[in-house]
Motif scaffolding. Structure first.
Motif, mmCIF file in Angstrom:
data_model
loop_
_atom_site.group_PDB
_atom_site.id
_atom_site.type_symbol
_atom_site.label_atom_id
_atom_site.label_comp_id
_atom_site.label_asym_id
_atom_site.label_seq_id
_atom_site.Cartn_x
_atom_site.Cartn_y
_atom_site.Cartn_z
ATOM 1 N N TYR A 73 0.841 -1.198 0.000
ATOM 2 C CA TYR A 73 0.000 0.000 0.000
ATOM 3 C C TYR A 73 0.874 1.246 0.000
ATOM 4 N N LYS A 93 -3.972 -3.633 -8.608
ATOM 5 C CA LYS A 93 -5.091 -4.459 -9.063
ATOM 6 C C LYS A 93 -4.573 -5.839 -9.450
ATOM 7 N N GLU A 99 -5.212 0.857 -8.117
ATOM 8 C CA GLU A 99 -6.558 1.179 -7.634
ATOM 9 C C GLU A 99 -6.416 2.242 -6.550
ATOM 10 N N TYR A 100 -7.302 3.238 -6.592
ATOM 11 C CA TYR A 100 -7.286 4.337 -5.626
ATOM 12 C C TYR A 100 -8.497 4.217 -4.713
ATOM 13 N N ARG A 101 -8.274 4.372 -3.411
ATOM 14 C CA ARG A 101 -9.367 4.405 -2.443
ATOM 15 C C ARG A 101 -9.241 5.707 -1.661
ATOM 16 N N VAL A 103 -10.317 7.920 1.591
ATOM 17 C CA VAL A 103 -10.774 7.685 2.960
ATOM 18 C C VAL A 103 -10.812 9.014 3.696
#
Length: 108
Positions: A73, A93, A99-101, A103
């Motif tokens: 990460y 991925k 992939e972007y999250r 928060v």
């Protein structure tokens, strides 16, 4: 004022957890080929640069180099103008790519 506070690397190209504070003066030092430039290349990605453009052509793609494991990460912690601390978490991925999250959370 909005600002990037720190970058947290978990099981990336560097082993373990690495935290880089960016909300004050930051000094990255080390011997030749110790990874100083490699760490600095992560900053433009937060500001919108395409991840694969920050990795030299002599290396693997961004996700293969910076996110080599399923538990790798890159976390960008930033502060919005409202004063809220938030994070963008990058993971690899399964089919390749990043992939972007997003928060909305307090400091880790």
């Amino acid at each position: 004022m909005s600002q990037l506070l720190r970058i947290i690397l978990i099981h990336t190209h560097l082993p373990g957890v690495v935290k880089i504070q960016l909300d004050q003066h930051t000094n990255i030092c080390g011997t030749n080929a110790s990874g100083k430039t490699t760490l600095q290349r992560l900053v433009p990605v937060f500001y919108g640069e395409q991840p694969n453009k920050v990795v030299p052509r002599t290396r693997k793609k961004f996700d293969e180099f910076y996110l080599p494991c399923s538990n790798s990460y890159i976390i960008y912690e930033y502060q919005r103008e409202t004063g809220d601390n938030c994070q963008v978490v990058l993971t690899g991925k399964n089919e390749g790519g990043v992939e972007y999250r997003f928060v909305n959370a307090a400091r880790l």
